[in-house]
Design a protein around this motif. Sequence first.
Motif, mmCIF file in Angstrom:
data_model
loop_
_atom_site.group_PDB
_atom_site.id
_atom_site.type_symbol
_atom_site.label_atom_id
_atom_site.label_comp_id
_atom_site.label_asym_id
_atom_site.label_seq_id
_atom_site.Cartn_x
_atom_site.Cartn_y
_atom_site.Cartn_z
ATOM 1 N N PHE A 3 50.266 6.741 77.973
ATOM 2 C CA PHE A 3 50.848 5.985 79.073
ATOM 3 C C PHE A 3 51.636 4.772 78.588
ATOM 4 C CE2 PHE A 3 46.670 4.184 78.383
ATOM 5 C CZ PHE A 3 46.899 2.821 78.433
ATOM 6 N N ILE A 4 51.510 4.419 77.335
ATOM 7 C CA ILE A 4 52.239 3.276 76.789
ATOM 8 C C ILE A 4 53.588 3.768 76.289
ATOM 9 C CG2 ILE A 4 52.234 1.472 75.052
ATOM 10 C CD1 ILE A 4 49.118 1.709 75.208
ATOM 11 N N SER A 5 54.633 3.143 76.770
ATOM 12 C CA SER A 5 55.976 3.643 76.500
ATOM 13 C C SER A 5 56.425 3.368 75.068
ATOM 14 C CB SER A 5 56.973 3.012 77.468
ATOM 15 O OG SER A 5 57.160 1.655 77.146
ATOM 16 N N GLU A 6 57.347 4.190 74.624
ATOM 17 C CA GLU A 6 57.970 3.991 73.314
ATOM 18 C C GLU A 6 58.696 2.650 73.275
ATOM 19 O OE1 GLU A 6 57.850 5.877 70.458
ATOM 20 O OE2 GLU A 6 56.316 7.007 71.549
ATOM 21 N N GLU A 7 59.260 2.236 74.407
ATOM 22 C CA GLU A 7 59.978 0.964 74.465
ATOM 23 C C GLU A 7 59.043 -0.209 74.168
ATOM 24 O OE1 GLU A 7 60.195 3.256 77.011
ATOM 25 O OE2 GLU A 7 62.191 4.005 76.505
ATOM 26 N N PHE A 8 57.795 -0.106 74.644
ATOM 27 C CA PHE A 8 56.823 -1.161 74.376
ATOM 28 C C PHE A 8 56.586 -1.296 72.883
ATOM 29 C CE2 PHE A 8 52.499 -2.501 73.502
ATOM 30 C CZ PHE A 8 52.454 -3.715 74.164
ATOM 31 N N PHE A 9 56.339 -0.175 72.220
ATOM 32 C CA PHE A 9 56.092 -0.217 70.777
ATOM 33 C C PHE A 9 57.331 -0.681 70.025
ATOM 34 C CE2 PHE A 9 52.654 2.750 71.927
ATOM 35 C CZ PHE A 9 51.598 2.023 71.405
ATOM 36 N N ALA A 10 58.493 -0.230 70.456
ATOM 37 C CA ALA A 10 59.728 -0.644 69.802
ATOM 38 C C ALA A 10 59.916 -2.149 69.931
ATOM 39 C CB ALA A 10 60.918 0.100 70.395
ATOM 40 N N ALA A 11 59.588 -2.694 71.107
ATOM 41 C CA ALA A 11 59.747 -4.129 71.321
ATOM 42 C C ALA A 11 58.779 -4.927 70.460
ATOM 43 C CB ALA A 11 59.538 -4.464 72.797
ATOM 44 N N ARG A 12 57.546 -4.473 70.364
ATOM 45 C CA ARG A 12 56.540 -5.216 69.610
ATOM 46 C C ARG A 12 56.700 -5.050 68.098
ATOM 47 N NH1 ARG A 12 55.136 -9.327 71.220
ATOM 48 N NH2 ARG A 12 53.172 -9.313 70.163
ATOM 49 N N THR A 13 57.268 -3.950 67.666
ATOM 50 C CA THR A 13 57.463 -3.769 66.228
ATOM 51 C C THR A 13 58.891 -4.126 65.829
ATOM 52 O OG1 THR A 13 57.952 -1.421 66.545
ATOM 53 C CG2 THR A 13 55.691 -2.003 66.002
ATOM 54 N N GLY A 14 59.686 -4.594 66.770
ATOM 55 C CA GLY A 14 61.070 -4.972 66.505
ATOM 56 C C GLY A 14 61.205 -6.481 66.410
ATOM 57 N N GLU A 15 61.800 -7.078 67.432
ATOM 58 C CA GLU A 15 62.115 -8.501 67.400
ATOM 59 C C GLU A 15 60.887 -9.389 67.261
ATOM 60 O OE1 GLU A 15 64.649 -9.615 70.635
ATOM 61 O OE2 GLU A 15 66.002 -7.926 70.267
ATOM 62 N N ALA A 16 59.813 -9.045 67.944
ATOM 63 C CA ALA A 16 58.600 -9.872 67.859
ATOM 64 C C ALA A 16 58.054 -9.884 66.432
ATOM 65 C CB ALA A 16 57.544 -9.360 68.825
ATOM 66 N N LEU A 17 58.065 -8.726 65.806
ATOM 67 C CA LEU A 17 57.593 -8.645 64.420
ATOM 68 C C LEU A 17 58.542 -9.396 63.490
ATOM 69 C CD1 LEU A 17 55.717 -7.568 62.249
ATOM 70 C CD2 LEU A 17 57.039 -5.443 62.270
ATOM 71 N N GLU A 18 59.835 -9.230 63.699
ATOM 72 C CA GLU A 18 60.817 -9.938 62.874
ATOM 73 C C GLU A 18 60.611 -11.453 62.960
ATOM 74 O OE1 GLU A 18 63.245 -8.928 60.739
ATOM 75 O OE2 GLU A 18 62.480 -6.885 60.966
ATOM 76 N N ALA A 19 60.352 -11.961 64.153
ATOM 77 C CA ALA A 19 60.136 -13.395 64.331
ATOM 78 C C ALA A 19 58.905 -13.857 63.551
ATOM 79 C CB ALA A 19 59.986 -13.723 65.816
ATOM 80 N N ARG A 20 57.848 -13.084 63.608
ATOM 81 C CA ARG A 20 56.627 -13.452 62.868
ATOM 82 C C ARG A 20 56.871 -13.439 61.375
ATOM 83 N NH1 ARG A 20 51.392 -12.615 65.921
ATOM 84 N NH2 ARG A 20 50.511 -12.777 63.845
ATOM 85 N N LEU A 21 57.616 -12.445 60.901
ATOM 86 C CA LEU A 21 57.895 -12.360 59.469
ATOM 87 C C LEU A 21 58.772 -13.520 59.003
ATOM 88 C CD1 LEU A 21 58.429 -8.522 59.065
ATOM 89 C CD2 LEU A 21 56.421 -9.867 58.409
ATOM 90 N N ARG A 22 59.744 -13.912 59.842
ATOM 91 C CA ARG A 22 60.593 -15.056 59.484
ATOM 92 C C ARG A 22 59.769 -16.330 59.346
ATOM 93 N NH1 ARG A 22 64.245 -12.763 63.032
ATOM 94 N NH2 ARG A 22 63.528 -14.066 64.746
ATOM 95 N N ASP A 23 58.710 -16.451 60.143
ATOM 96 C CA ASP A 23 57.866 -17.648 60.115
ATOM 97 C C ASP A 23 56.798 -17.610 59.024
ATOM 98 O OD1 ASP A 23 59.288 -18.634 62.256
ATOM 99 O OD2 ASP A 23 57.822 -17.985 63.757
ATOM 100 N N SER A 24 56.671 -16.494 58.361
ATOM 101 C CA SER A 24 55.636 -16.327 57.342
ATOM 102 C C SER A 24 56.143 -16.743 55.962
ATOM 103 C CB SER A 24 55.183 -14.867 57.294
ATOM 104 O OG SER A 24 54.358 -14.652 56.158
ATOM 105 N N GLY A 25 55.572 -17.804 55.438
ATOM 106 C CA GLY A 25 55.936 -18.246 54.092
ATOM 107 C C GLY A 25 55.596 -17.204 53.038
ATOM 108 N N THR A 26 54.485 -16.525 53.215
ATOM 109 C CA THR A 26 54.081 -15.486 52.273
ATOM 110 C C THR A 26 55.092 -14.345 52.256
ATOM 111 O OG1 THR A 26 51.764 -16.016 52.696
ATOM 112 C CG2 THR A 26 52.211 -13.914 51.641
ATOM 113 N N PHE A 27 55.526 -13.933 53.440
ATOM 114 C CA PHE A 27 56.512 -12.849 53.512
ATOM 115 C C PHE A 27 57.835 -13.281 52.894
ATOM 116 C CE2 PHE A 27 59.880 -10.408 55.579
ATOM 117 C CZ PHE A 27 59.454 -9.121 55.288
ATOM 118 N N ARG A 28 58.276 -14.512 53.196
ATOM 119 C CA ARG A 28 59.541 -14.993 52.618
ATOM 120 C C ARG A 28 59.451 -15.042 51.098
ATOM 121 N NH1 ARG A 28 59.186 -18.937 56.612
ATOM 122 N NH2 ARG A 28 58.952 -20.507 54.989
ATOM 123 N N GLN A 29 58.315 -15.468 50.562
ATOM 124 C CA GLN A 29 58.136 -15.515 49.110
ATOM 125 C C GLN A 29 58.169 -14.101 48.521
ATOM 126 O OE1 GLN A 29 58.141 -18.079 46.937
ATOM 127 N NE2 GLN A 29 58.110 -16.490 45.369
#
Length: 86
Positions: A3-29
């Motif tokens: 019942f959970i749409s593909e759009e939901f997963f795409a949204a949460r693994t897309g821009e939201a994930l990108e924002a978290r990764l940009r804020d992660s010092g460990t990921f940037r390193q």
Amino acid sequence: MDFISEEFFAARTGEALEARLRDSGTFRQQMKSLHEASKASSKDSGILKKGWKLYDRLEDEWTKYNILYGEEAYRLGFQDGVQTAS
């Protein structure tokens, strides 16, 4: 969990994930280390252009695999959260 749409997963693994990764010092390193290793590899390896094309194809396929793996891991975690909440 169908019942959970593909759009939901795409949204949460897309821009939201990108924002978290940009804020992660460990990921940037890690990205910086990866870039430096890639630069050193291309400079010192002596791989010919044809070899780099093969390497790029392998890297593209590996990236696709990692994306699918990450999406499924997210789905599993989300499903576990929904089951725990209910």
